[in-house]
Design a protein around this motif. Structure first.
Motif, mmCIF file in Angstrom:
data_model
loop_
_atom_site.group_PDB
_atom_site.id
_atom_site.type_symbol
_atom_site.label_atom_id
_atom_site.label_comp_id
_atom_site.label_asym_id
_atom_site.label_seq_id
_atom_site.Cartn_x
_atom_site.Cartn_y
_atom_site.Cartn_z
ATOM 1 N N GLU A 168 30.503 15.361 25.700
ATOM 2 C CA GLU A 168 29.760 14.104 26.061
ATOM 3 C C GLU A 168 29.048 14.514 27.146
ATOM 4 O O GLU A 168 27.921 14.293 27.732
ATOM 5 C CB GLU A 168 30.492 12.769 26.498
ATOM 6 C CG GLU A 168 31.103 12.168 25.420
ATOM 7 C CD GLU A 168 31.924 10.873 25.940
ATOM 8 O OE1 GLU A 168 31.606 9.957 25.221
ATOM 9 O OE2 GLU A 168 32.751 10.800 26.597
ATOM 10 N N ALA A 169 29.707 15.403 28.224
ATOM 11 C CA ALA A 169 28.890 15.814 29.493
ATOM 12 C C ALA A 169 27.687 16.844 29.180
ATOM 13 O O ALA A 169 26.590 16.731 29.769
ATOM 14 C CB ALA A 169 29.901 16.570 30.536
ATOM 15 N N ASP A 170 27.908 17.809 28.067
ATOM 16 C CA ASP A 170 26.941 18.499 27.629
ATOM 17 C C ASP A 170 25.757 17.826 27.152
ATOM 18 O O ASP A 170 24.695 18.052 27.406
ATOM 19 C CB ASP A 170 27.307 19.667 26.894
ATOM 20 C CG ASP A 170 28.466 20.634 27.113
ATOM 21 O OD1 ASP A 170 28.544 20.635 28.606
ATOM 22 O OD2 ASP A 170 29.086 21.322 26.762
ATOM 23 N N VAL A 171 25.992 16.688 26.261
ATOM 24 C CA VAL A 171 25.138 15.867 25.789
ATOM 25 C C VAL A 171 24.050 15.080 26.709
ATOM 26 O O VAL A 171 22.914 15.208 26.826
ATOM 27 C CB VAL A 171 25.663 15.006 24.741
ATOM 28 C CG1 VAL A 171 24.552 13.971 24.290
ATOM 29 C CG2 VAL A 171 26.030 15.593 23.571
ATOM 30 N N MET A 172 24.912 14.590 27.902
ATOM 31 C CA MET A 172 24.353 14.038 29.002
ATOM 32 C C MET A 172 23.198 14.978 29.789
ATOM 33 O O MET A 172 22.011 14.725 30.165
ATOM 34 C CB MET A 172 25.303 13.456 30.033
ATOM 35 C CG MET A 172 25.962 12.150 29.325
ATOM 36 S SD MET A 172 27.076 11.590 30.533
ATOM 37 C CE MET A 172 27.947 10.279 29.795
ATOM 38 N N ALA A 173 24.003 16.264 29.888
ATOM 39 C CA ALA A 173 23.092 17.216 30.658
ATOM 40 C C ALA A 173 21.787 17.658 30.152
ATOM 41 O O ALA A 173 21.099 17.757 30.602
ATOM 42 C CB ALA A 173 24.066 18.474 30.771
ATOM 43 N N GLN A 174 21.949 17.539 28.679
ATOM 44 C CA GLN A 174 20.774 18.076 27.759
ATOM 45 C C GLN A 174 19.910 17.060 27.941
ATOM 46 O O GLN A 174 18.545 16.966 28.291
ATOM 47 C CB GLN A 174 21.206 18.122 26.516
ATOM 48 C CG GLN A 174 20.064 18.825 25.527
ATOM 49 C CD GLN A 174 20.492 19.283 24.214
ATOM 50 O OE1 GLN A 174 21.393 20.093 23.980
ATOM 51 N NE2 GLN A 174 19.789 18.779 23.260
ATOM 52 N N ALA A 178 28.238 18.022 36.501
ATOM 53 C CA ALA A 178 27.517 18.440 37.712
ATOM 54 C C ALA A 178 27.466 20.004 37.698
ATOM 55 O O ALA A 178 26.247 20.394 38.170
ATOM 56 C CB ALA A 178 28.412 18.200 39.187
ATOM 57 N N ALA A 179 28.179 20.770 37.190
ATOM 58 C CA ALA A 179 28.252 22.350 36.774
ATOM 59 C C ALA A 179 26.827 22.507 36.080
ATOM 60 O O ALA A 179 25.931 23.400 36.047
ATOM 61 C CB ALA A 179 29.124 22.746 36.365
ATOM 62 N N ASP A 180 26.920 21.688 34.797
ATOM 63 C CA ASP A 180 25.714 21.799 33.892
ATOM 64 C C ASP A 180 24.208 21.616 34.464
ATOM 65 O O ASP A 180 23.151 22.148 34.022
ATOM 66 C CB ASP A 180 25.836 21.008 32.737
ATOM 67 C CG ASP A 180 26.952 21.228 31.923
ATOM 68 O OD1 ASP A 180 27.468 22.550 31.846
ATOM 69 O OD2 ASP A 180 27.567 20.583 31.086
ATOM 70 N N LEU A 181 24.318 20.682 35.248
ATOM 71 C CA LEU A 181 22.968 20.030 35.819
ATOM 72 C C LEU A 181 22.449 20.940 37.099
ATOM 73 O O LEU A 181 21.180 20.900 37.587
ATOM 74 C CB LEU A 181 23.136 18.671 36.308
ATOM 75 C CG LEU A 181 23.188 17.548 35.163
ATOM 76 C CD1 LEU A 181 23.545 16.354 35.879
ATOM 77 C CD2 LEU A 181 21.998 17.696 34.313
ATOM 78 N N ALA A 182 23.602 21.957 37.389
ATOM 79 C CA ALA A 182 23.041 22.768 38.845
ATOM 80 C C ALA A 182 21.670 23.479 38.668
ATOM 81 O O ALA A 182 20.917 23.297 39.625
ATOM 82 C CB ALA A 182 24.263 23.463 39.018
#
Length: 408
Positions: A168-174, A210-214
């Motif tokens: 889910e975090a990766d989908v949100m980051a995308q 947070a790491a994905d969005l950095a």
């Protein structure tokens, strides 16, 4: 029969691998019985625990109802109808205490009750000790009910349905990354606010996002929700986030229900569907038009036919549906295990079971909540994508996809 042209180096590796294989039955794979375990961690939801165990016990009982005793050992598929039918025995390993003590408990259970594989299981925030135990002991650990699994693609024996909240975090980051890339070059730095409880699985997901969005977002603000009566604290946190570009909530239904009904919201609000209850998420009506939920399953209308199979089986077995997703996933895990084991002839080797699971998954068309499942060497998460969905009405549970199925 495929034929491969192997060079000398590859042939030596193959010979070395074959020499490592045992000529004797694996622990837990006896001539007339297959021993399995399921693991329950102390932080697991009691409702999920009971729901899983009821499905497991009925499935194993049905499997053993057709046991007819040992047949002559099977050497060839030509005698498939003479295959040895082994009874299945289930051991429930219920862990206690802190996660750092679980490894010792599991090793003790294994010494008392050697098993061929670990099937299903249910956990809460921590699963890493179980994952590491299965990998170290070379025991297949097949499809536990955990929403925060261990991401370790080098591991071979643990197999999961999906990456859960980390997916889910990766989908949100995308989604948020695309929005950042479309922003004007001189636009102010984007701010994302995440709200989560520090003692729940949303904490790991929030840090992963947070790491994905950095690389794309200058500021990600992490807000911890700590009080047990959260209405006042949530109202303050939401008020402080009104000027942000996006608000992300990693919260359970009880916390979502406490959100302020009337609030000024950022243009984008994302909520973890896994944590929030999927289409049952109790969002205030004023939030529903703005909010998008991550949804790592087929939509309810898409999975209606596939769900007839487990739901019909539950009715026949007189199993009350108390946690549909957990019960369906447990039934699916048992079905996959049964299909894989039925193709192994008498070659009950743990590595071969994992390989058969990889093969059988690619053939399945009935996958419960999931639109598709598939594994390959080096892959240990069978479902790899998700939707972002929105509620179509101010009340009710009807959802619609806000875009295509996303595989980040």
């Amino acid at each position: 029969m495929p034929r491969f042209a192997l060079d000398d180096a590859s042939m030596q590796l193959l010979i070395g691998y074959l020499r490592e294989l045992s000529a004797h039955p694996a622990p837990g794979a006896l001539t007339d019985i297959l021993q399995f375990a399921t693991v329950v961690t102390p932080d697991a939801d009691p409702v999920k625990r009971d729901a899983m165990l009821e499905v497991l016990n009925h499935f194993f009982g049905n499997k053993n109802a057709y046991y007819r005793g040992a047949d002559p050992p099977l050497k060839s598929e030509r005698r498939i109808h003479f295959r040895v039918l082994r009874r299945w025995q289930l051991h429930v390993w219920e862990l206690k205490g802190a996660p750092e003590t679980w490894r010792e408990q599991l090793e003790h259970d294994l010494r008392l009750e050697p098993v061929f594989a670990v099937i299903s299981g249910v956990g809460g925030r921590a699963w890493e000790p179980v994952h590491e135990f299965c990998e170290h002991q070379e025991i297949p650990c097949l499809m536990p009910n955990v929403d925060l699994p261990v991401v370790d693609e080098k591991a071979f024996y643990p197999v999961y349905f999906s990456r859960g909240v980390l997916l889910e975090a990766d989908v949100m980051a995308q989604r948020l990354g695309i929005a950042a890339s479309l922003a004007a070059p001189r636009a102010p730095a984007r701010e994302i606010v995440e709200i989560f409880r520090p003692d729940d699985i949303g904490a790991a997901a929030a840090h992963a996002l947070a790491a994905d969005l950095a690389p794309n977002v200058t500021q990600v603000t992490l807000k911890e929700l700590k009080t047990r009566s959260p209405a006042g604290e949530l109202a303050r946190l939401v008020r402080e986030a009104k000027s942000a570009d996006a608000l992300v909530l990693w919260l359970r239904p009880a916390d979502l229900k406490a959100l302020p009904e009337h609030a000024t919201l950022p243009a984008t609000v994302l909520v973890s569907g896994l944590m929030g209850g999927l289409e049952q998420a109790p969002l205030p009506s004023s939030w529903r038009a703005t909010t998008r939920l991550t949804y790592p399953f087929a939509l309810p209308s898409q999975r209606m036919i596939a769900m007839n199979y487990p739901l019909g089986w539950f009715r026949i077995q007189q199993i009350a549906v108390t946690d549909e997703r957990t019960q369906t996933n447990t039934y699916l895990a048992c079905s996959i295990l049964a299909e894989a084991a039925s193709t192994m002839l008498d070659n009950f080797v743990p590595d071969y079971l994992v390989e058969r699971v990889e093969v059988e998954l690619s053939h399945r068309i009935i996958n419960g909540y999931y639109p598709r499942l598939g594994l390959a060497p080096g892959q240990r998460f069978a479902s790899k994508g998700a939707y972002l969905v929105r509620f179509s009405e101010p009340t009710g549970t009807r959802i619609v996809a806000d875009g295509d199925w996303v595989v980040p």
